[in-house]
Design an enzyme around this catalytic site. Sequence first.
Site, PDB file in Angstrom:
ATOM      1  N   CYS A  73     -12.646   0.161 -15.628  1.00 52.83           N
ATOM      2  CA  CYS A  73     -13.162   1.532 -15.543  1.00 52.83           C
ATOM      3  C   CYS A  73     -12.004   2.511 -15.414  1.00 52.83           C
ATOM      4  O   CYS A  73     -11.893   3.263 -14.447  1.00 52.83           O
ATOM      5  CB  CYS A  73     -14.111   1.632 -14.346  1.00 52.83           C
ATOM      6  N   CYS A 112     -24.833   1.197 -14.727  1.00 53.38           N
ATOM      7  CA  CYS A 112     -23.957   2.357 -14.582  1.00 53.38           C
ATOM      8  C   CYS A 112     -24.703   3.645 -14.909  1.00 53.38           C
ATOM      9  O   CYS A 112     -25.175   3.848 -16.035  1.00 53.38           O
ATOM     10  CB  CYS A 112     -22.743   2.198 -15.499  1.00 53.38           C
ATOM     11  N   CYS A 150     -17.397  -4.398 -18.646  1.00 58.73           N
ATOM     12  CA  CYS A 150     -17.769  -4.053 -17.270  1.00 58.73           C
ATOM     13  C   CYS A 150     -18.963  -4.870 -16.802  1.00 58.73           C
ATOM     14  O   CYS A 150     -19.986  -4.939 -17.497  1.00 58.73           O
ATOM     15  CB  CYS A 150     -18.092  -2.562 -17.187  1.00 58.73           C
ATOM     16  N   CYS A 170     -15.919  -0.309 -21.271  1.00 63.25           N
ATOM     17  CA  CYS A 170     -17.285  -0.474 -20.763  1.00 63.25           C
ATOM     18  C   CYS A 170     -17.922  -1.782 -21.241  1.00 63.25           C
ATOM     19  O   CYS A 170     -18.773  -2.359 -20.552  1.00 63.25           O
ATOM     20  CB  CYS A 170     -18.139   0.721 -21.176  1.00 63.25           C
ATOM     21  N   TYR A 195      -6.602   6.364   4.312  1.00 68.27           N
ATOM     22  CA  TYR A 195      -6.666   5.362   3.242  1.00 68.27           C
ATOM     23  C   TYR A 195      -5.855   4.116   3.598  1.00 68.27           C
ATOM     24  O   TYR A 195      -6.342   2.988   3.502  1.00 68.27           O
ATOM     25  CB  TYR A 195      -6.170   5.933   1.905  1.00 68.27           C
ATOM     26  N   GLU A 205       0.820  -1.211   0.000  1.00 70.93           N
ATOM     27  CA  GLU A 205       0.000   0.000   0.000  1.00 70.93           C
ATOM     28  C   GLU A 205       0.852   1.258   0.000  1.00 70.93           C
ATOM     29  O   GLU A 205       0.512   2.250  -0.649  1.00 70.93           O
ATOM     30  CB  GLU A 205      -0.956  -0.016   1.195  1.00 70.93           C
ATOM     31  N   ASP A 219      -9.500   4.787  -2.990  1.00 71.97           N
ATOM     32  CA  ASP A 219      -8.372   5.298  -3.758  1.00 71.97           C
ATOM     33  C   ASP A 219      -8.898   5.906  -5.052  1.00 71.97           C
ATOM     34  O   ASP A 219     -10.112   5.977  -5.278  1.00 71.97           O
ATOM     35  CB  ASP A 219      -7.331   4.202  -4.005  1.00 71.97           C
TER      36      ASP A 219
END
Length: 317
Positions: free
Chosen positions: A218, A234, A228, A225, A145, A62, A163
């Site tokens: 995305c 969406c 997705c 798309c 975060y 991270e 994020d």
Amino acid sequence: MTATTETARTPEPERGSAIADESVAQTARALHSPVVDWFTAHARDLPWRRPEAGAWGVMVSEFMLQQTPVNRVLPVYEQWLRRWPRPADLAAEPPGEAVRAWGRLGYPRRALRLHGAAAAIAERHGGDVPREHPQLLALPGVGEYTAAAVASFAYGQRHAVLDTNVRRVFARAVNGKQYPPNATTAAERKMARALLPEDESTAARWAAATMELGALVCTARTPACGQCPIVQQCAWQLAGAPEHVGPSRRTQTYAGTDRQVRGKLLAVLREAVGPVPQAALDRVWGDSVQRARALDGLVADGLVEPLPGGVYRLPLS
């Protein structure tokens, strides 16, 4: 005159707010299964996602992944964990060794912060990355975060992990906008919490899945798309994929900036086995004013130590 006591009444929530909350809840229920199922089928096999990585491996990843793509992180991550498999191993070395091992990942202050977190873990928590979110948040260099990500990804807890990738997925799928605001807002945090599945393990899976969806499908510039799992739900697609309206998206430049000069100076210091004379640093950049400013910044940030005689080294303490 007789005194009367009025019973305190809890104000009723505004109808508009209740409707909005229910709308988000309905959206969440429609998104959870397809996104998590997609993740099960398409998640990348990354070393920090494997059980053997443990909480320390998750924390290291991270720190490294902030503003740095996966393909650049992978080799440095693997070298780092071979050298420092536990926080105490890193804490036992000078912070300059963390800066040296950070290599060219960029934003090297992250290396100092990770070293500071490792030292705190060794001192306060017996060498084990703490499980509780407040304890994680209290570590040096760990913000909201990172604390949420470690608690979620390492310990399977229920936290909103926001994020850039997750924010973009939510902006499009829920708010119908091409991009989220430039900086994370309170409204985004509230929505992320409202979208969390109630079940703790499913919430942790959802956090990882939305992040992966933003990274692979995305994406910012060319979203796929057609691949997705939630394209039919969406809000951005249903609105006709409108172009971004609002402040222009920030783009980061590198060539010719102080960041580039700092990187060149640090490269010399990382490769040296001992202190480096000023003359060796002078050779890396022609503009003496910018070079001096960059070097002063490195010293101020604790990334470089000046020594008597006009020589410099990576920090020892």
